[in-house]
Design a protein around this motif. Structure first.
Motif, short mmCIF file in Angstrom:
data_model
loop_
_atom_site.label_atom_id
_atom_site.label_comp_id
_atom_site.label_asym_id
_atom_site.label_seq_id
_atom_site.Cartn_x
_atom_site.Cartn_y
_atom_site.Cartn_z
N GLU A 88 65.94 36.91 7.51
CA GLU A 88 66.80 36.69 8.69
C GLU A 88 66.10 37.19 9.95
O GLU A 88 66.16 36.55 10.99
CB GLU A 88 68.14 37.42 8.52
N ARG A 89 65.45 38.33 9.85
CA ARG A 89 64.76 38.90 11.01
C ARG A 89 63.58 38.01 11.43
O ARG A 89 63.36 37.79 12.62
CB ARG A 89 64.29 40.32 10.70
N ALA A 90 62.84 37.51 10.47
CA ALA A 90 61.71 36.63 10.79
C ALA A 90 62.20 35.35 11.46
O ALA A 90 61.63 34.90 12.46
CB ALA A 90 60.92 36.30 9.52
N GLU A 91 63.27 34.77 10.92
CA GLU A 91 63.85 33.57 11.52
C GLU A 91 64.36 33.85 12.93
O GLU A 91 64.22 33.02 13.83
CB GLU A 91 64.98 33.02 10.66
N TRP A 92 64.95 35.02 13.14
CA TRP A 92 65.47 35.39 14.46
C TRP A 92 64.33 35.49 15.47
O TRP A 92 64.45 35.02 16.59
CB TRP A 92 66.25 36.70 14.39
N ARG A 93 63.22 36.10 15.08
CA ARG A 93 62.08 36.21 15.99
C ARG A 93 61.56 34.82 16.38
O ARG A 93 61.26 34.57 17.54
CB ARG A 93 60.97 37.06 15.36
N GLN A 94 61.47 33.92 15.41
CA GLN A 94 61.02 32.56 15.71
C GLN A 94 62.01 31.85 16.63
O GLN A 94 61.60 31.16 17.57
CB GLN A 94 60.86 31.75 14.41
N PHE A 95 63.29 32.00 16.36
CA PHE A 95 64.33 31.36 17.15
C PHE A 95 64.31 31.85 18.60
O PHE A 95 64.31 31.05 19.53
CB PHE A 95 65.69 31.64 16.51
N THR A 96 64.26 33.17 18.78
CA THR A 96 64.28 33.71 20.14
C THR A 96 63.01 33.36 20.90
O THR A 96 63.06 33.12 22.10
CB THR A 96 64.51 35.24 20.15
N ALA A 97 61.87 33.29 20.20
CA ALA A 97 60.63 32.88 20.86
C ALA A 97 60.72 31.43 21.33
O ALA A 97 60.31 31.10 22.45
CB ALA A 97 59.44 33.07 19.92
N ALA A 98 61.29 30.56 20.50
CA ALA A 98 61.42 29.15 20.86
C ALA A 98 62.39 28.97 22.02
O ALA A 98 62.09 28.23 22.98
CB ALA A 98 61.87 28.34 19.66
N ILE A 99 63.52 29.63 21.98
CA ILE A 99 64.51 29.53 23.06
C ILE A 99 63.92 30.12 24.34
O ILE A 99 64.07 29.55 25.42
CB ILE A 99 65.82 30.25 22.68
N GLY A 100 63.23 31.25 24.23
CA GLY A 100 62.60 31.87 25.39
C GLY A 100 61.58 30.96 26.03
O GLY A 100 61.46 30.89 27.26
N ALA A 101 60.83 30.23 25.22
CA ALA A 101 59.81 29.31 25.74
C ALA A 101 60.45 28.18 26.54
O ALA A 101 59.87 27.69 27.51
CB ALA A 101 58.96 28.76 24.61
N VAL A 102 61.65 27.78 26.15
CA VAL A 102 62.35 26.69 26.85
C VAL A 102 63.03 27.22 28.10
O VAL A 102 62.92 26.65 29.19
CB VAL A 102 63.37 26.01 25.93
N LEU A 103 63.73 28.35 27.99
CA LEU A 103 64.49 28.88 29.12
C LEU A 103 63.60 29.52 30.18
O LEU A 103 63.94 29.52 31.36
CB LEU A 103 65.52 29.90 28.63
N ASN A 104 62.49 30.08 29.76
CA ASN A 104 61.57 30.75 30.69
C ASN A 104 60.16 30.17 30.50
O ASN A 104 59.26 30.87 30.03
CB ASN A 104 61.54 32.27 30.42
N PRO A 105 59.96 28.92 30.88
CA PRO A 105 58.69 28.26 30.57
C PRO A 105 57.46 28.90 31.21
O PRO A 105 56.37 28.79 30.67
CB PRO A 105 58.88 26.82 31.09
N GLY A 106 57.62 29.61 32.30
CA GLY A 106 56.46 30.20 32.97
C GLY A 106 56.09 31.58 32.46
O GLY A 106 55.03 32.10 32.78
N SER A 107 56.94 32.16 31.63
CA SER A 107 56.66 33.53 31.17
C SER A 107 56.13 33.49 29.75
O SER A 107 56.22 32.51 29.04
CB SER A 107 57.92 34.39 31.22
N ASN A 108 55.57 34.60 29.33
CA ASN A 108 55.12 34.75 27.95
C ASN A 108 56.22 35.41 27.15
O ASN A 108 56.13 36.55 26.79
CB ASN A 108 53.84 35.59 27.88
N ALA A 109 57.31 34.68 26.89
CA ALA A 109 58.47 35.22 26.20
C ALA A 109 58.09 35.61 24.87
O ALA A 109 58.01 35.75 23.91
CB ALA A 109 59.59 34.20 26.17
#
Length: 109
Positions: A88-109
């Motif tokens: 669950e933790r590994a999936e959460w890290r992947q999920f938040t990284a993907a969402i962060g990449a979309v919501l904050n495209p200019g940052s290194n989320a």
């Protein structure tokens, strides 16, 4: 926070708060609320069916404990539950990284 925010993540939340030791239902609700700074408020009608399902899957065990004249069911994480929590933790890290990449495209989320 929207009530739907925990949908899909409830199992991980329950497993995570049980990682430190056994808890009864109300203590699980309180632990989630405390860890989230009050942002996540689970209802008993939500967690008890989830706890029973996780127990059927072998991720939790439970037993009745008495405190004075009161009895309450306490839930414990199994070894399989610990492995599931790691997933669950590994999936959460992947999920938040993907969402962060979309919501904050200019940052290194």
């Amino acid at each position: 926070m929207k009530a739907d925010a925990v949908r899909g993540h409830l199992d991980g939340l329950l497993l995570a708060v049980l990682e430190t030791g056994p808890l009864h239902g109300y203590a699980i609700i309180t632990a989630v609320m405390n860890r989230s700074g009050g942002a996540l408020e689970l209802r008993t009608g939500t967690i008890y069916p989830a706890l029973k399902r996780l127990e059927r899957l072998g991720l939790l065990t439970s037993s009745w404990e008495s405190i004075g004249e009161r009895r309450r069911r306490c839930y414990r994480l199994t070894d399989e539950g610990r492995r599931s929590l790691a997933g669950e933790r590994a999936e959460w890290r992947q999920f938040t990284a993907a969402i962060g990449a979309v919501l904050n495209p200019g940052s290194n989320a």
